[in-house]
Design an enzyme around this catalytic site. Structure first.
Site, PDB file in Angstrom:
ATOM      1  N   THR A 131       1.819   0.359   3.410  1.00  0.00           N
ATOM      2  CA  THR A 131       3.040   0.404   4.214  1.00  0.00           C
ATOM      3  C   THR A 131       2.926  -0.507   5.426  1.00  0.00           C
ATOM      4  OG1 THR A 131       3.421   2.674   3.496  1.00  0.00           O
ATOM      5  CG2 THR A 131       4.669   1.931   5.395  1.00  0.00           C
ATOM      6  N   CYS A 132       1.767  -0.519   6.050  1.00  0.00           N
ATOM      7  CA  CYS A 132       1.559  -1.391   7.210  1.00  0.00           C
ATOM      8  C   CYS A 132       1.686  -2.855   6.802  1.00  0.00           C
ATOM      9  CB  CYS A 132       0.196  -1.122   7.839  1.00  0.00           C
ATOM     10  SG  CYS A 132      -0.022   0.574   8.397  1.00  0.00           S
ATOM     11  N   ALA A 133       1.069  -3.207   5.699  1.00  0.00           N
ATOM     12  CA  ALA A 133       1.139  -4.579   5.199  1.00  0.00           C
ATOM     13  C   ALA A 133       2.580  -4.964   4.876  1.00  0.00           C
ATOM     14  CB  ALA A 133       0.248  -4.728   3.971  1.00  0.00           C
TER      15      ALA A 133
END
Length: 165
Positions: free
Chosen positions: A59-61
């Site tokens: 999700t961060c990526a």
């Protein structure tokens, strides 16, 4: 203190995000070349603070990729992707992904940013990391938008954030 969730399990942050309409608190974060960047270094630019637990999670990526694609095309706007990851990991990720329109910053040396912005996770498996947050700061250093994502695994509301720019 904000109550959020990690995999549906309630966890908390150390405080509340800065209020809309207030001056953004200054920060000192580490750039990929290990020099210090402060909020003052970006004076006169609109900023998207894309804050997350770790660049090495899906999700961060995804949020880094999406803000790279969408916000970096806007005039006088810089996207700052901020995590506790080491600058080497941030640089590796952006290089592997071909992301050239975001600036990655780390607070691995100090806890001032995450504590000062009220976004440090204080309990659960991610204690000590950042919660997932988006903050929009205008060219005068005023906070225009904040989003504390309620479930860490969820992506932020890109469209609402970008409308503020």
């Amino acid at each position: 203190m904000a109550s959020i969730a990690l995999g549906g399990i309630p966890i908390n942050t150390n405080g509340d995000l800065p209020k809309i309409g207030t001056k953004a608190p200054n920060f000192s974060l580490i750039k990929n070349d290990l020099t210090v960047a402060t909020l003052e270094d970006f004076a006169g630019s609109r900023l998207v603070l894309n804050i997350f637990p770790s660049i090495d999670t899906s999700t961060c990526a995804t949020s880094v990729r999406k803000f790279n694609e969408k916000a970096s095309q806007l005039e006088n706007t810089k996207v700052l992707c901020i995590s506790r990851d080491l600058p080497f990991a941030q640089r590796r990720f952006c290089g592997a992904e071909g992301l050239e329109n975001v600036i990655t910053l780390s607070d691995y040396k100090s806890d001032d940013f995450r504590k000062g912005y009220g976004l440090e996770i204080i309990d659960g498996a991610f204690a000590g990391l950042h919660s997932r947050v988006v903050i929009i700061i205008d060219e005068n250093g005023i906070i225009k938008y904040t989003e504390q994502v309620p479930e860490i695994a969820d992506e932020p509301d890109y469209e609402s954030a970008l409308k503020e720019l």
